[in-house]
Design a protein around this motif. Structure first.
Motif, short mmCIF file in Angstrom:
data_model
loop_
_atom_site.label_atom_id
_atom_site.label_comp_id
_atom_site.label_asym_id
_atom_site.label_seq_id
_atom_site.Cartn_x
_atom_site.Cartn_y
_atom_site.Cartn_z
N ASN A 17 -10.06 13.72 11.95
CA ASN A 17 -9.89 14.81 12.89
C ASN A 17 -8.96 14.40 14.04
O ASN A 17 -9.13 13.33 14.62
N PRO A 18 -7.99 15.25 14.42
CA PRO A 18 -7.04 14.88 15.47
C PRO A 18 -7.62 14.95 16.88
O PRO A 18 -6.94 14.54 17.84
N HIS A 19 -8.85 15.47 17.05
CA HIS A 19 -9.41 15.67 18.39
C HIS A 19 -10.36 14.54 18.81
O HIS A 19 -11.09 14.70 19.80
N THR A 52 -17.70 8.25 17.56
CA THR A 52 -16.81 9.39 17.57
C THR A 52 -15.92 9.40 16.34
O THR A 52 -15.65 10.45 15.75
N GLU A 53 -15.51 8.22 15.91
CA GLU A 53 -14.68 8.14 14.71
C GLU A 53 -15.42 8.64 13.48
O GLU A 53 -14.83 9.32 12.62
N VAL A 54 -16.71 8.33 13.37
CA VAL A 54 -17.43 8.81 12.18
C VAL A 54 -17.52 10.33 12.20
O VAL A 54 -17.44 10.97 11.15
N ALA A 55 -17.65 10.92 13.38
CA ALA A 55 -17.59 12.38 13.47
C ALA A 55 -16.24 12.89 12.99
O ALA A 55 -16.15 13.92 12.30
N GLY A 56 -15.18 12.17 13.35
CA GLY A 56 -13.83 12.57 12.92
C GLY A 56 -13.63 12.45 11.43
O GLY A 56 -12.91 13.26 10.82
N PHE A 57 -14.27 11.44 10.82
CA PHE A 57 -14.18 11.29 9.36
C PHE A 57 -14.97 12.38 8.63
O PHE A 57 -14.52 12.91 7.62
N PHE A 58 -16.16 12.67 9.12
CA PHE A 58 -17.03 13.63 8.43
C PHE A 58 -16.57 15.08 8.60
O PHE A 58 -16.80 15.91 7.73
N TYR A 59 -15.92 15.37 9.75
CA TYR A 59 -15.56 16.74 10.07
C TYR A 59 -14.07 16.82 10.42
O TYR A 59 -13.71 17.17 11.54
N PRO A 60 -13.19 16.52 9.49
CA PRO A 60 -11.76 16.45 9.81
C PRO A 60 -11.14 17.81 10.16
O PRO A 60 -10.10 17.84 10.80
N ALA A 62 -12.78 20.28 11.90
CA ALA A 62 -13.43 20.89 13.07
C ALA A 62 -12.42 21.07 14.19
O ALA A 62 -11.56 20.22 14.42
N ASP A 63 -12.55 22.20 14.90
CA ASP A 63 -11.70 22.40 16.07
C ASP A 63 -12.20 21.52 17.23
O ASP A 63 -13.18 20.77 17.07
N LEU A 64 -11.53 21.60 18.37
CA LEU A 64 -11.85 20.70 19.48
C LEU A 64 -13.30 20.83 19.91
O LEU A 64 -14.00 19.82 20.06
N ASP A 65 -13.78 22.05 20.11
CA ASP A 65 -15.16 22.23 20.56
C ASP A 65 -16.15 21.68 19.55
O ASP A 65 -17.12 21.01 19.91
N ALA A 66 -15.91 21.98 18.27
CA ALA A 66 -16.83 21.51 17.24
C ALA A 66 -16.77 19.99 17.09
O ALA A 66 -17.79 19.34 16.87
N CYS A 67 -15.58 19.41 17.23
CA CYS A 67 -15.46 17.96 17.15
C CYS A 67 -16.21 17.29 18.30
O CYS A 67 -16.87 16.26 18.11
N CYS A 68 -16.15 17.88 19.49
CA CYS A 68 -16.91 17.36 20.63
C CYS A 68 -18.41 17.42 20.35
O CYS A 68 -19.16 16.47 20.61
N THR A 69 -18.87 18.55 19.81
CA THR A 69 -20.29 18.68 19.46
C THR A 69 -20.68 17.66 18.40
O THR A 69 -21.75 17.04 18.48
N ALA A 70 -19.82 17.47 17.40
CA ALA A 70 -20.11 16.50 16.34
C ALA A 70 -20.21 15.08 16.90
O ALA A 70 -21.08 14.30 16.51
N PHE A 184 -27.70 16.25 3.49
CA PHE A 184 -27.39 17.65 3.18
C PHE A 184 -27.23 18.46 4.46
O PHE A 184 -26.44 19.41 4.51
N GLY A 185 -27.95 18.10 5.52
CA GLY A 185 -27.76 18.76 6.80
C GLY A 185 -26.39 18.48 7.39
O GLY A 185 -25.78 19.35 8.04
N GLN A 186 -25.88 17.26 7.18
CA GLN A 186 -24.53 16.94 7.63
C GLN A 186 -23.50 17.73 6.82
O GLN A 186 -22.51 18.24 7.36
N ASN A 187 -23.72 17.85 5.51
CA ASN A 187 -22.82 18.64 4.67
C ASN A 187 -22.80 20.10 5.10
O ASN A 187 -21.74 20.75 5.11
N ASP A 188 -23.98 20.65 5.46
CA ASP A 188 -24.05 22.03 5.95
C ASP A 188 -23.15 22.23 7.15
O ASP A 188 -22.42 23.23 7.26
N LEU A 189 -23.20 21.29 8.08
CA LEU A 189 -22.38 21.41 9.29
C LEU A 189 -20.89 21.34 8.96
O LEU A 189 -20.07 22.01 9.60
N ALA A 190 -20.55 20.58 7.94
CA ALA A 190 -19.14 20.51 7.54
C ALA A 190 -18.67 21.85 6.97
O ALA A 190 -17.50 22.23 7.15
#
Length: 335
Positions: A17-19, A52-60, A62-70, A184-190
């Motif tokens: 994720n770029p954010h 934060t990097e793992v959030a970026g890997f899992f949710y590439p 996601a927009d800025l707000d969603a990446c911050c939440t992740a 599976f909950g992480q996959n749902d969020l993706a």
């Protein structure tokens, strides 16, 4: 000890994720606001664990707000919650039931949880509202089920710790491991943050069920093998310990066996996508064909992202003990 752990190869690209840089600052500020980080060492650990990097890997996607939440979610997931239950709190099933019951109340919208005494619980109440904001009703129902299952699995682990129960059946273990990682909950969020929601009538198809279980198994194998320095001390469930017991083998031999199991699962997933996914897609309309292809990419991101994160994080380099300031994060969650 080396940090290679279980190894396997897969053909999918690692996406990012770029954010992430903005999300890191957001996560640190949010965790400080809820008293989940104290002092510079805690911030340094958060940064070096690459949460934060793992959030970026899992949710590439996601927009800025969603990446911050992740990123905030990943910060919450580890020290303020997961590591708490690795300690003394996790050896008292009744206490774990009360703690996780409070968190399940949040998932199901029980009023008043945002005023809870325990910082970890109060922070999750704030986080959950943003995690599910804008979700469709079917997806919100599904993500609530999976996060409730994640919290409930902590009670299973606490009971097993106190009883000294160990697993001997690998597939039975993988079913529990999918819950304890909230796979599976992480996959749902993706799906939510990537804009590729799969309709319920398709999501329950046996092919997708098998694909997401294989992805969860691969992440469980990799994570368990990389966290041995910590879990050799704390005990608890670990697939490498299971292989050592059932095969009567050394650690190095167990890692070779587990790597073979992982490669078999990766190969099965590749073959299912090559042979069976087109058959399913032909039966769907255009929007659901796109969603199913996106769902496969979500699983690829989960597998490849975890593989890379385990390589770059310092979280598993030593046995972790709770800092003194963190011991109060769940105080008040028991009553």
């Amino acid at each position: 000890m080396t940090y290679q752990g279980v190894v396997f190869t897969a053909p999918w690209p690692l996406r990012f994720n770029p954010h992430v840089d903005a999300a890191r600052e957001s996560a640190i500020d949010w965790m400080r606001r809820f008293d989940l980080l104290h002092g510079e060492q805690a911030v340094e650990d958060f940064t070096n664990w690459r949460l934060t990097e793992v959030a970026g890997f899992f949710y590439p996607l996601a927009d800025l707000d969603a990446c911050c939440t992740a990123a905030q979610m990943m910060g919450w997931y580890f020290l303020p919650f997961d590591d708490q239950l690795d300690g003394e709190a996790g050896r008292d099933p009744r206490r774990v039931a009360r703690i996780c019951g409070a968190l399940i109340d949040i998932v199901h919208g029980v009023p008043g949880t945002e005023r809870h005494q325990a910082p970890t619980v109060r922070a999750f109440a704030d986080l959950w509202e943003r995690m599910v904001r804008g979700m469709s009703a079917p997806l919100r129902s599904r993500v609530a089920h999976h996060w409730s299952s994640y919290f409930a699995s902590q009670l299973t682990e606490a009971i097993d710790r106190t009883d000294g129960r160990v697993h001997t059946d690998l597939e039975e273990y993988f079913q529990l491991r999918a819950a304890t990682t909230c796979a599976f909950g992480q996959n749902d969020l993706a799906e939510h943050w990537g804009g590729v929601e799969v309709a319920p009538v398709v999501w329950h198809h046996p092919l997708l069920r098998r694909m997401r279980q294989l992805a969860a198994d691969l992440v469980g194998l990799r994570n368990d093998s990389m966290s041995l320095v910590h879990e050799d001390v704390t005990g608890g469930h670990n697939v490498i310990h299971l292989v050592e017991r059932t095969h009567g083998c050394t650690r190095d031999e167990a890692l070779v066996i587990a790597s073979g199991i992982a490669q078999g699962k990766a190969d099965e997933l590749v073959e299912l996508e090559r042979r069976e996914l087109p058959r399913l897609a032909r039966a769907l309309d255009d929007s659901q064909r796109v969603a199913v292809a996106g769902y496969a990419d979500i699983l690829h991101d989960w597998i490849c992202g975890d593989y890379e994160w385990e390589r770059i994080t310092t979280r598993h380099h030593a046995h972790r003990t709770l800092p003194e300031w963190a011991t109060s994060l769940l105080v008040g969650a028991e009553g």
